[in-house]
Design a protein around this motif. Structure first.
Motif, short mmCIF file in Angstrom:
data_model
loop_
_atom_site.label_atom_id
_atom_site.label_comp_id
_atom_site.label_asym_id
_atom_site.label_seq_id
_atom_site.Cartn_x
_atom_site.Cartn_y
_atom_site.Cartn_z
N TYR A 185 105.02 55.38 27.75
CA TYR A 185 104.44 54.29 27.77
C TYR A 185 103.70 54.19 29.27
CZ TYR A 185 107.92 53.25 31.30
OH TYR A 185 108.41 53.76 32.87
N TYR A 186 102.10 53.30 28.64
CA TYR A 186 100.93 53.26 30.09
C TYR A 186 100.92 51.75 29.95
CZ TYR A 186 96.37 53.55 31.25
OH TYR A 186 95.12 53.77 32.10
N LEU A 187 100.62 51.44 31.20
CA LEU A 187 100.88 49.93 32.26
C LEU A 187 99.74 49.69 33.09
CD1 LEU A 187 104.10 49.70 33.10
CD2 LEU A 187 103.24 48.54 31.49
N PRO A 188 98.32 50.00 32.21
CA PRO A 188 96.65 50.11 32.88
C PRO A 188 96.90 48.97 34.22
CG PRO A 188 96.81 49.58 30.21
CD PRO A 188 98.25 49.80 30.79
N THR A 189 97.38 47.85 34.02
CA THR A 189 97.30 47.25 34.72
C THR A 189 98.59 46.80 35.90
OG1 THR A 189 98.63 45.08 34.09
CG2 THR A 189 95.79 45.21 33.59
N LEU A 190 99.19 47.58 36.11
CA LEU A 190 100.24 47.92 37.11
C LEU A 190 99.98 48.91 37.59
CD1 LEU A 190 102.50 47.49 38.70
CD2 LEU A 190 104.02 49.22 36.63
#
Length: 266
Positions: A185-190
């Motif tokens: 998973y990738y959380l670009p805004t974290l």
């Protein structure tokens, strides 16, 4: 000398403490103020803020972030005083393991307090991908049915319970799923864009997605596949930073972290 909670009204004064080369710290400090699981404090001496810091609580694990001393007040022990107070707050919150990312200046102070090194983070930056590839069809926008698997994978990799940090960023997330079997998973805004994967192919696919809009990656030295990929693309390590802990050692799977969040929560 007193410790006081940081208030919104303190932000104009606190922004002047931003170390050279750092992004505006008031954005993170405001997040701490607004979040029930964060405890930002200031050290006041003679009506002047000489140091700030925050304790971030993820159930049994705490992070210490943004421990900053006014440059004109360094050498007076304020960094150690602030760190000990943040540790006290963590212990009052029943945290048994306290984590932080240390700057070169801070590491000796933390070591004297009792922190031990768990790994080093490597900073790669400055060179975009030379040959962007076609999108991987296994990369999907987040959907709510992926939430249980994502949270379980996050806990298995980080050894933390981080729903409070992750949930606000799920709607902008991406997952890597082969036949609905999610492995990354990738959380670009974290923070700086957290990426985690228990399978190298999936992790590197999301790392490539990150690099389409970013030229900086920070990851643990244990992630050999990601380091090999970045090196093949012309990236070089610019610097390193120690991750340190006090209290219980937690079993972080560092080899599965393909990009960190930031200096405040790993």
């Amino acid at each position: 000398m007193t410790f006081e909670p940081i208030q919104i009204s303190d932000l104009p004064q606190i922004t002047q403490l931003t170390p050279e080369g750092w992004d505006d710290i008031t954005i993170k400090v405001k997040h701490y103020i607004d979040s029930a699981f964060c405890f930002p404090i200031k050290l006041v001496v003679n009506h002047k803020v000489v140091a700030i810091g925050a304790t971030i609580v993820h159930e049994h694990v705490a992070w210490l972030g943004h421990i900053i001393v006014d440059p004109s007040e360094r050498g007076k022990g304020y960094g150690k005083i602030m760190t000990n107070e943040l540790i006290r707050i963590a212990q009052l919150s029943n945290c048994t393991s306290i984590q932080l990312i240390a700057t070169d200046m801070g590491a000796p102070v933390y070591a004297k307090i009792g922190f031990q090194e768990s790994t080093s983070y490597l900073f790669f930056e400055g060179i975009p991908l030379t040959h962007p590839e076609e999108p991987d069809n296994n990369i999907l926008p987040y959907q709510s049915n992926f939430k249980p698997a994502l949270l379980a994978l996050d806990q298995a990799i980080t050894a933390e319970h981080r729903l409070c940090e992750i949930e606000p960023h799920l709607q902008s997330a991406y997952v890597y799923a082969d036949n609905n079997n999610m492995s990354a998973y990738y959380l670009p805004t974290l923070g700086e864009g957290f990426i985690a994967s228990n399978e190298p192919t999936a992790g590197i696919a999301l790392l490539k997605l990150h690099l389409k809009q970013n030229s900086k990656v920070v990851l643990p030295k244990e992630n050999r596949p990601a380091i090999s990929f970045l090196t093949s693309q012309g990236y070089r390590v610019k610097r390193e930073a120690k991750r340190m802990y006090l209290g219980d050692h937690i079993d972080v799977q560092f080899q599965y972290i393909f990009n960190r969040i930031g200096g405040n929560i790993g």
